[in-house]
Design a protein around this motif. Structure first.
Motif, PDB file in Angstrom:
ATOM      1  N   SER A 170      -4.368  10.508  -9.270  1.00 14.63           N
ATOM      2  CA  SER A 170      -4.751   9.374 -10.101  1.00 14.63           C
ATOM      3  C   SER A 170      -5.860   8.586  -9.423  1.00 14.63           C
ATOM      4  CB  SER A 170      -3.545   8.476 -10.319  1.00 14.63           C
ATOM      5  OG  SER A 170      -3.094   8.020  -9.073  1.00 14.63           O
ATOM      6  N   ARG A 219      -1.238  14.205   1.896  1.00 14.57           N
ATOM      7  CA  ARG A 219      -0.721  13.686   3.164  1.00 14.57           C
ATOM      8  C   ARG A 219      -0.243  14.810   4.073  1.00 14.57           C
ATOM      9  NH1 ARG A 219       2.673   8.293   2.248  1.00 14.57           N
ATOM     10  NH2 ARG A 219       2.465   8.941   0.097  1.00 14.57           N
ATOM     11  N   THR A 255       9.658   6.879   0.978  1.00 18.58           N
ATOM     12  CA  THR A 255      10.538   7.397   2.022  1.00 18.58           C
ATOM     13  C   THR A 255      10.943   6.243   2.923  1.00 18.58           C
ATOM     14  OG1 THR A 255       8.519   7.989   3.128  1.00 18.58           O
ATOM     15  CG2 THR A 255       9.738   9.765   2.090  1.00 18.58           C
ATOM     16  N   GLN A 259      -5.106  -0.165  -2.603  1.00 17.26           N
ATOM     17  CA  GLN A 259      -4.567   0.631  -1.491  1.00 17.26           C
ATOM     18  C   GLN A 259      -5.687   1.213  -0.637  1.00 17.26           C
ATOM     19  OE1 GLN A 259      -2.742   4.177  -2.937  1.00 17.26           O
ATOM     20  NE2 GLN A 259      -3.322   3.790  -5.031  1.00 17.26           N
ATOM     21  N   GLY A 280      -0.664  14.391  -6.327  1.00 17.02           N
ATOM     22  CA  GLY A 280       0.719  14.223  -6.738  1.00 17.02           C
ATOM     23  C   GLY A 280       1.686  14.947  -5.829  1.00 17.02           C
ATOM     24  N   SER A 281       2.955  14.842  -6.149  1.00 14.87           N
ATOM     25  CA  SER A 281       3.968  15.420  -5.271  1.00 14.87           C
ATOM     26  C   SER A 281       3.923  16.937  -5.350  1.00 14.87           C
ATOM     27  CB  SER A 281       5.352  14.916  -5.669  1.00 14.87           C
ATOM     28  OG  SER A 281       5.884  15.746  -6.675  1.00 14.87           O
ATOM     29  N   ASP A 283       2.252   1.724  -3.431  1.00 13.05           N
ATOM     30  CA  ASP A 283       1.245   2.205  -4.378  1.00 13.05           C
ATOM     31  C   ASP A 283       0.880   3.660  -4.113  1.00 13.05           C
ATOM     32  OD1 ASP A 283       1.133  -0.008  -5.848  1.00 13.05           O
ATOM     33  OD2 ASP A 283      -0.735  -0.801  -5.019  1.00 13.05           O
ATOM     34  N   MET A 284       0.826   4.022  -2.808  1.00 15.79           N
ATOM     35  CA  MET A 284       0.493   5.407  -2.476  1.00 15.79           C
ATOM     36  C   MET A 284       1.575   6.345  -2.977  1.00 15.79           C
ATOM     37  SD  MET A 284      -1.150   4.954   1.289  1.00 15.79           S
ATOM     38  CE  MET A 284      -0.479   6.407   1.974  1.00 15.79           C
ATOM     39  N   ALA A 285       2.835   5.947  -2.778  1.00 18.04           N
ATOM     40  CA  ALA A 285       3.943   6.788  -3.240  1.00 18.04           C
ATOM     41  C   ALA A 285       3.917   6.894  -4.758  1.00 18.04           C
ATOM     42  CB  ALA A 285       5.269   6.204  -2.759  1.00 18.04           C
ATOM     43  N   ALA A 344       1.244   6.590  -6.729  1.00 22.39           N
ATOM     44  CA  ALA A 344       0.118   7.421  -7.146  1.00 22.39           C
ATOM     45  C   ALA A 344       0.425   8.900  -6.948  1.00 22.39           C
ATOM     46  CB  ALA A 344      -1.137   7.033  -6.361  1.00 22.39           C
ATOM     47  N   ALA A 345       1.190   9.209  -5.888  1.00 25.63           N
ATOM     48  CA  ALA A 345       1.518  10.606  -5.630  1.00 25.63           C
ATOM     49  C   ALA A 345       2.729  11.055  -6.442  1.00 25.63           C
ATOM     50  CB  ALA A 345       1.780  10.814  -4.139  1.00 25.63           C
ATOM     51  N   GLY A 346       3.425  10.098  -7.076  1.00 25.72           N
ATOM     52  CA  GLY A 346       4.569  10.452  -7.891  1.00 25.72           C
ATOM     53  C   GLY A 346       5.781  10.865  -7.083  1.00 25.72           C
ATOM     54  N   ILE A 347       5.935  10.294  -5.886  1.00 28.79           N
ATOM     55  CA  ILE A 347       7.112  10.617  -5.077  1.00 28.79           C
ATOM     56  C   ILE A 347       7.831   9.323  -4.748  1.00 28.79           C
ATOM     57  CG2 ILE A 347       6.303  12.756  -4.038  1.00 28.79           C
ATOM     58  CD1 ILE A 347       5.306  11.152  -1.684  1.00 28.79           C
ATOM     59  N   PRO A 348       9.152   9.388  -4.510  1.00 28.60           N
ATOM     60  CA  PRO A 348       9.868   8.175  -4.127  1.00 28.60           C
ATOM     61  C   PRO A 348       9.443   7.719  -2.735  1.00 28.60           C
ATOM     62  CG  PRO A 348      11.312  10.084  -4.026  1.00 28.60           C
ATOM     63  CD  PRO A 348      10.032  10.549  -4.632  1.00 28.60           C
ATOM     64  N   MET A 393       0.843  -1.204   0.000  1.00 26.93           N
ATOM     65  CA  MET A 393       0.000   0.000   0.000  1.00 26.93           C
ATOM     66  C   MET A 393       0.877   1.253   0.000  1.00 26.93           C
ATOM     67  SD  MET A 393      -2.643   1.331   2.890  1.00 26.93           S
ATOM     68  CE  MET A 393      -1.330   1.494   4.049  1.00 26.93           C
ATOM     69  N   GLN A 394       1.930   1.236   0.828  1.00 25.22           N
ATOM     70  CA  GLN A 394       2.812   2.408   0.879  1.00 25.22           C
ATOM     71  C   GLN A 394       3.438   2.643  -0.488  1.00 25.22           C
ATOM     72  OE1 GLN A 394       3.141   4.309   3.442  1.00 25.22           O
ATOM     73  NE2 GLN A 394       2.663   3.164   5.289  1.00 25.22           N
TER      74      GLN A 394
END
Lengths: 166, 504
Positions: free
Chosen positions: B439, B299, A131, B157, B350-351, A121-123, A125-129, A118-119
């Motif tokens: 998304s 977040r 953490t 998720q 997104g970020s 997939d969440m990262a 979806a948000a487009g961030i690496p 989940m973590q």
């Protein structure tokens, strides 16, 4: 001769069930076991509510069942516990329903694995690496590496797993 | 007010019953006529807003109690209507209308609308109920409806986040139920007014405090309280932004209202307030530090919501009228602000790096964000400043623990300013790619784009009318802390009901 009264034994059982249930929730990693632990704990809680109306030596609170003036147990908690049992069943049914969806999406019910995915997939979806720590953990890895592409098939209802959607 | 308005008095149960009825009618009605089905929900909510307004006007804000099914308290269930209850009850349908799922269609729209209507009904019940077990039942209803809404994106998720939220929430409810059992064991009653009367003689001891701690943990799950808030970032990142807005803005405030009722009426003792203060301070510090580390907008909002609610708890932990006033100010400010920010988040997925230059392309959204950020930090003319000022002044007059909390608020404000301005700088940076929508979320409809400006206008209106707003809140707070008035309203006869020990 038993050194405890009936009430003490009942209270011990009720609180013991709650403790067993909460321990199960905290310590187990399998989602179905957690739901089962929850139902054990709920049973203990319900028993505790019934006990709140208990009186030693009293009879069931039914009008016309006994002579007037006979000691009866308090009927209010019994009415309450019916409600809370129904609520508990409803929540558990919902939990199992979501559990099935989780299994269809990720093919596992191991919580550690699921949270890991989940973590990720969440990262994504948000487009961030992700953490995560840059240091490798000492000793054995707690989880086997997740195989790539071993999941994300559309489930029977037609919902797409996140990778396919994005 | 003319005599016909006085003669026709709204039953306070109607704003609870109507959305519940509409929720279950929605499916069949949609099958007959899709158009009527789409209209049914918003129409019901509009009627609810009107009914609650009518309730306020008919009684002029004076408290009154209604026994459901004419079974009198303490055995029956009462609905208690006063200013604070009406304030929060009115917020429920209004915010549900603002975050109505306009953009989804088909079967999913029917399901989500029905869940949202159930949420509205039970949240209104939470605000109006005067019976602790009744509150527990409504709380569970809110929880079940919010599980469905949290999972409504139907991604893996979202399901994992929801099941973790469900397990945490169900455990919390179980603890609350045990707390209620202890209350009943000690007093033999569940009506809040009766509990308020019996509390000084029966509940001001360690067991009573344990009951409060259990209830606090139970109701704290929805209120994003410190140890039981790990579900918050996961659910807010995976659920649609409008659901996050409702959970962060509205549902958390109603759980806070329950805690405040319990604290004011039943557990009016310093140890209980201190427990709330410590948990609130821990939540505030941990939430704001996590928000500082967050790298995507939703977040960051989730963590900062935890932090803000920590401050709400700190404010309500203060004794007397000033505590309730400070708490109300912070809570309402957070309700408007966080809902507005989540409305922005619907488009700003997104970020945060991907949002570069967005403030130049859509100046209105950028300006609204900056205004919200300024108010959240507490820059003078905006309401956020007054809310924080009331809390700080009230804290400064108390003991060392409160002074420590005051210091924590000041430090946390600096952290808040850092991460909010960091994003503001990114927004106005030159260049940058086109905005990336979150998304898995359908693009927000035109109506959804109006929510943030609308809430922004509310904030500005409150800035201009800060004096009447403060006076209004002060009268609400005065009425809320009037325990004798609460008991008198529920039990109008001079003779109070019997305590358990005096039962025949």
């Amino acid at each position: 001769m038993i050194p405890f009264s009936l009430e003490t034994i009942l209270y011990t059982c009720a609180i013991g069930m709650v403790v067993i249930g909460v321990f199960g929730l905290v310590l187990s990693n399998h989602l179905l076991r957690m739901v089962l632990a929850l139902s054990v704990a709920e049973a203990g809680g319900n028993l505790l509510v019934v006990l709140a109306g208990y009186r030693g030596g009293a009879i069931a609170p039914i009008i016309g069942y006994a002579a007037p003036g006979t000691l009866m147990v308090d009927p209010v908690p019994q009415a309450l516990v019916l409600t809370s049992i129904v609520i508990g069943v409803g929540v558990e049914a919902l939990a199992v329903a979501i559990l099935i969806r989780v299994y269809r999406a990720y093919g596992s019910l191991d919580l550690r694995l699921l949270v890991e995915r989940m973590q990720g997939d969440m990262a994504k979806a948000a487009g961030i690496p992700r953490t995560t720590s840059t240091h490798a953990p000492a000793g054995e890895r707690p989880l086997p590496p997740i195989p790539v592409g071993a999941r994300h098939q559309p489930d029977a209802v037609g919902h797409l797993a996140p990778e396919v959607q994005s | 007010m003319n005599s016909s308005a006085l003669a026709w008095v709204v039953n306070p149960a109607l704003p609870i019953v109507l959305p519940l009825l509409a929720a279950f009618l929605l499916g069949p009605v949609t099958r007959v006529s899709a158009f009527v089905g789409r209209l049914l929900g918003p129409l019901t909510l509009a009627i609810c807003v009107w009914l609650i307004g009518e309730l306020w006007l008919a009684h002029g804000g004076e408290p009154f109690a209604v026994a459901i099914g004419t079974f009198a308290a303490p055995l029956g269930i009462v609905l208690y209507v006063d200013r604070i209850a009406l304030l929060f009850a009115a917020a429920v349908p209004i915010f549900a209308l603002l975050f109505w799922p306009w953009e989804v269609s088909g079967e999913r729209a029917t399901r989500e609308s029905a869940l949202l209507l159930i949420l509205v009904a039970s949240a209104t019940g939470l605000a109006l109920s005067g019976d602790i077990f009744n509150i527990y039942v409504f709380y569970e209803l809110v929880a079940v409806a919010s599980f469905g809404l949290a999972a409504s994106n139907a991604t893996g998720q979202a399901y994992v986040a929801t099941i973790r939220y469900l397990l945490q929430s169900a455990t919390g409810s179980l603890l609350a139920l045990i707390g209620i059992a202890i209350l009943y064991l000690k007093t033999g009653t569940l009506t809040l007014a009766h509990l308020a009367e019996l509390a000084p003689s029966t509940l001001h001891d360690p067991l009573g405090l344990a009951a409060f701690a259990l209830l606090l943990i139970g109701f704290g799950v929805k209120a994003e309280m410190f140890p039981v808030n790990t579900w918050v970032p996961e659910v807010y990142a995976t659920a649609p932004a409008r659901v996050s807005a409702l959970l962060a803005g509205l549902v958390s405030k109603l759980a806070v209202l329950v805690v405040v009722r319990l604290l004011v009426l039943v557990f009016n003792q310093p140890e209980a307030s201190q427990l709330l203060l410590v948990l609130g301070a821990l939540g505030m510090i941990s939430g704001e530090l996590s928000a500082w580390r967050a790298r995507d907008f939703s977040r960051m909002l989730a963590f900062s919501s935890i932090g803000q609610l920590g401050m709400v708890f700190i404010a309500f932990a203060l004794p007397g009228e000033i505590g309730v006033l400070a708490g109300l100010a912070v809570a309402l400010h957070h309700l408007v602000l966080k809902s507005g920010l989540f409305a922005l988040a619907a488009r700003w997925g997104g970020s945060m790096e991907a949002l570069a230059g967005l403030g130049r392309r859509s100046p209105l959204a950028g300006a609204i964000y900056v205004l919200f950020a300024l108010s959240m930090i507490g820059v003078p003319p905006l309401p956020g400043f007054w809310a924080k000022l009331v809390v700080l002044v009230a804290l400064a007059q108390q003991g060392p623990l409160e002074l420590a909390a005051m210091g924590a608020i000041l430090v946390v404000t600096a952290i808040e300013a850092n991460y909010l301005f960091r994003l503001a700088v990114v927004l106005y940076r030159k260049g940058g790619a086109a905005a990336v929508p979150a998304s898995g979320v359908p693009a927000p409809a035109l109506g959804a784009g109006l929510v943030a400006p609308l809430l922004c206008l509310t904030l500005l209106a409150a800035t201009v009318a800060i004096v009447p707003v403060t006076e209004g809140l002060r009268s609400v707070a005065r009425q809320t802390v009037d325990v004798a008035g609460y008991v008198r309203t529920v039990f109008p006869s001079a003779q109070p009901p019997l305590a358990r020990k005096e039962w025949p």
